[in-house]
Design a protein around this motif. Structure first.
Motif, PDB file in Angstrom:
ATOM      1  N   TRP A  83       0.827  -1.205   0.000  1.00 12.64           N
ATOM      2  CA  TRP A  83       0.000   0.000   0.000  1.00 12.64           C
ATOM      3  C   TRP A  83       0.865   1.261   0.000  1.00 12.64           C
ATOM      4  CZ3 TRP A  83      -4.321   1.550  -1.657  1.00 12.64           C
ATOM      5  CH2 TRP A  83      -4.892   2.748  -1.230  1.00 12.64           C
ATOM      6  N   LYS A  84       1.931   1.254   0.774  1.00 15.83           N
ATOM      7  CA  LYS A  84       2.848   2.402   0.781  1.00 15.83           C
ATOM      8  C   LYS A  84       3.483   2.603  -0.599  1.00 15.83           C
ATOM      9  CE  LYS A  84       3.981   2.243   5.716  1.00 15.83           C
ATOM     10  NZ  LYS A  84       4.967   1.810   6.733  1.00 15.83           N
ATOM     11  N   ASP A 101     -10.372   4.800  -1.438  1.00 18.62           N
ATOM     12  CA  ASP A 101     -11.180   4.282  -0.330  1.00 18.62           C
ATOM     13  C   ASP A 101     -11.715   2.877  -0.595  1.00 18.62           C
ATOM     14  OD1 ASP A 101     -10.708   6.607   1.026  1.00 18.62           O
ATOM     15  OD2 ASP A 101     -12.659   7.516   0.597  1.00 18.62           O
ATOM     16  N   GLU A 102     -11.904   2.531  -1.862  1.00 17.68           N
ATOM     17  CA  GLU A 102     -12.367   1.187  -2.191  1.00 17.68           C
ATOM     18  C   GLU A 102     -11.234   0.165  -2.103  1.00 17.68           C
ATOM     19  OE1 GLU A 102     -15.425   0.549  -5.396  1.00 17.68           O
ATOM     20  OE2 GLU A 102     -14.921   2.630  -5.854  1.00 17.68           O
ATOM     21  N   LEU A 103     -10.036   0.598  -2.435  1.00 14.02           N
ATOM     22  CA  LEU A 103      -8.905  -0.329  -2.516  1.00 14.02           C
ATOM     23  C   LEU A 103      -8.160  -0.514  -1.198  1.00 14.02           C
ATOM     24  CD1 LEU A 103      -7.599   0.940  -5.946  1.00 14.02           C
ATOM     25  CD2 LEU A 103      -8.479  -1.362  -5.520  1.00 14.02           C
ATOM     26  N   GLU A 104      -8.078   0.523  -0.396  1.00 16.02           N
ATOM     27  CA  GLU A 104      -7.260   0.459   0.821  1.00 16.02           C
ATOM     28  C   GLU A 104      -7.634  -0.701   1.756  1.00 16.02           C
ATOM     29  OE1 GLU A 104      -5.360   3.411   4.217  1.00 16.02           O
ATOM     30  OE2 GLU A 104      -7.093   4.100   3.045  1.00 16.02           O
ATOM     31  N   PRO A 105      -8.933  -1.015   1.957  1.00 14.89           N
ATOM     32  CA  PRO A 105      -9.274  -2.129   2.864  1.00 14.89           C
ATOM     33  C   PRO A 105      -8.668  -3.469   2.453  1.00 14.89           C
ATOM     34  CG  PRO A 105     -11.210  -0.778   2.448  1.00 14.89           C
ATOM     35  CD  PRO A 105     -10.144  -0.296   1.511  1.00 14.89           C
ATOM     36  N   ALA A 111      -6.316 -12.398   4.728  1.00 16.38           N
ATOM     37  CA  ALA A 111      -6.716 -13.612   4.006  1.00 16.38           C
ATOM     38  C   ALA A 111      -5.693 -14.714   4.253  1.00 16.38           C
ATOM     39  CB  ALA A 111      -6.833 -13.319   2.523  1.00 16.38           C
ATOM     40  N   ASN A 112      -6.165 -15.942   4.335  1.00 16.18           N
ATOM     41  CA  ASN A 112      -5.257 -17.081   4.542  1.00 16.18           C
ATOM     42  C   ASN A 112      -4.714 -17.635   3.237  1.00 16.18           C
ATOM     43  OD1 ASN A 112      -5.397 -17.173   7.386  1.00 16.18           O
ATOM     44  ND2 ASN A 112      -7.380 -18.179   7.281  1.00 16.18           N
ATOM     45  N   PHE A 113      -5.574 -17.685   2.215  1.00 16.03           N
ATOM     46  CA  PHE A 113      -5.202 -18.338   0.965  1.00 16.03           C
ATOM     47  C   PHE A 113      -5.041 -17.316  -0.157  1.00 16.03           C
ATOM     48  CE2 PHE A 113      -7.303 -21.590   3.470  1.00 16.03           C
ATOM     49  CZ  PHE A 113      -6.436 -22.676   3.329  1.00 16.03           C
ATOM     50  N   ILE A 114      -3.991 -17.461  -0.937  1.00 18.28           N
ATOM     51  CA  ILE A 114      -3.695 -16.482  -1.985  1.00 18.28           C
ATOM     52  C   ILE A 114      -4.769 -16.453  -3.071  1.00 18.28           C
ATOM     53  CG2 ILE A 114      -2.173 -18.070  -3.262  1.00 18.28           C
ATOM     54  CD1 ILE A 114      -0.479 -15.591  -3.979  1.00 18.28           C
ATOM     55  N   PHE A 122      -9.769  -8.892  -7.296  1.00 19.59           N
ATOM     56  CA  PHE A 122     -10.400  -8.819  -8.611  1.00 19.59           C
ATOM     57  C   PHE A 122     -11.823  -8.260  -8.502  1.00 19.59           C
ATOM     58  CE2 PHE A 122     -13.125 -10.876 -11.802  1.00 19.59           C
ATOM     59  CZ  PHE A 122     -12.548 -10.390 -12.958  1.00 19.59           C
ATOM     60  N   GLU A 123     -12.544  -8.727  -7.515  1.00 19.49           N
ATOM     61  CA  GLU A 123     -13.924  -8.275  -7.297  1.00 19.49           C
ATOM     62  C   GLU A 123     -13.975  -6.768  -7.034  1.00 19.49           C
ATOM     63  OE1 GLU A 123     -16.941  -8.752  -3.583  1.00 19.49           O
ATOM     64  OE2 GLU A 123     -16.030 -10.611  -4.292  1.00 19.49           O
ATOM     65  N   VAL A 124     -13.062  -6.274  -6.215  1.00 20.71           N
ATOM     66  CA  VAL A 124     -13.040  -4.845  -5.896  1.00 20.71           C
ATOM     67  C   VAL A 124     -12.662  -4.014  -7.120  1.00 20.71           C
ATOM     68  CG1 VAL A 124     -11.913  -3.055  -4.492  1.00 20.71           C
ATOM     69  CG2 VAL A 124     -12.618  -5.225  -3.442  1.00 20.71           C
ATOM     70  N   VAL A 125     -11.702  -4.483  -7.903  1.00 18.92           N
ATOM     71  CA  VAL A 125     -11.326  -3.764  -9.127  1.00 18.92           C
ATOM     72  C   VAL A 125     -12.512  -3.695 -10.085  1.00 18.92           C
ATOM     73  CG1 VAL A 125      -9.891  -3.830 -11.203  1.00 18.92           C
ATOM     74  CG2 VAL A 125      -8.847  -4.188  -8.971  1.00 18.92           C
ATOM     75  N   CYS A 126     -13.245  -4.795 -10.217  1.00 14.30           N
ATOM     76  CA  CYS A 126     -14.428  -4.796 -11.086  1.00 14.30           C
ATOM     77  C   CYS A 126     -15.474  -3.800 -10.589  1.00 14.30           C
ATOM     78  CB  CYS A 126     -15.028  -6.188 -11.183  1.00 14.30           C
ATOM     79  SG  CYS A 126     -14.063  -7.314 -12.219  1.00 14.30           S
TER      80      CYS A 126
END
Length: 206
Positions: A83-84, A101-105, A111-114, A122-126
């Motif tokens: 993020w930095k 604001d959408e991406l920072e979270p 998450a445990n699994f890549i 991907f969902e957030v980018v969409c």
């Protein structure tokens, strides 16, 4: 066109050119994890040129491990570092504030699994793109695909890159245009025009 490809970390422009021109997208969920692919890496345009963002993973002692079973290593604070790096690279870009604001979270999400993490990114980018895709997931691995265009080769970070039309990048006056970076580079520089750009590009079918 129906396509199949791998979920990757903030997919590069080639992946999204394939995605936006598809009627149906199938994600490969049942392949083996391979090192040095876009499954765990993305490239952005930083002040010193092309910069790798790499997700550290926990490697199994087994020779082969399914992509869906690979866990993220949280021994280092890699999300904070990523993020930095994005802040440093894109804070002066035209649309960073618009999507921040959408991406920072995502960079605070434990998450445990890549694979799960990549799908969430991907969902957030969409959502940022207001892109509604018809997606499905594989249940078994097939080496030969007959009913879909196979774009799984795009996961290979060592392959010859497809070439796309230049757009204005933050540091292009220093190092020129850098091709096929993460979708984040295009999003922060082109904003709402991102979809128009992607639809205007062509990608050779394998």
């Amino acid at each position: 066109m129906n396509i199949i490809l791998h979920p990757t970390y903030f997919p590069n422009i080639a992946h999204f050119v394939a995605l936006v021109n598809a009627e149906e997208v199938t994600f490969e969920m049942d392949d083996n994890f391979l090192k040095q692919t876009y499954r765990s890496r993305a490239y952005i345009y930083a002040a010193n040129g092309k910069l790798l963002l790499n997700i550290p993973v926990i490697h199994s002692q087994k020779n082969r491990q399914k992509y869906r079973d690979v866990k993220i290593s949280h021994d280092t604070n890699w999300q904070s570092l990523h993020w930095k790096s994005l802040l440093s690279a894109y804070s002066t870009s035209p649309f960073f504030e618009f999507y921040k604001d959408e991406l920072e979270p995502l960079f605070k999400l434990q998450a445990n699994f890549i694979l799960d993490y990549n799908l969430k990114c991907f969902e957030v980018v969409c959502d940022c793109l207001q892109l509604d895709l018809n997606t499905t997931k594989t249940k078994t691995y097939q080496q030969q695909i007959e009913d879909k265009t196979d774009f799984r080769y795009l996961v290979n970070a060592k392959m010859e890159e497809p070439q796309f039309e230049p757009y204005t990048q933050v540091f292009s006056n220093k190092y020129g245009f850098i091709n096929n970076l993460s979708i984040l580079d295009l999003l922060f520089n082109e904003g709402p025009n991102t979809l128009n750009y992607l639809k205007s590009q062509t990608l050779k079918t394998p």
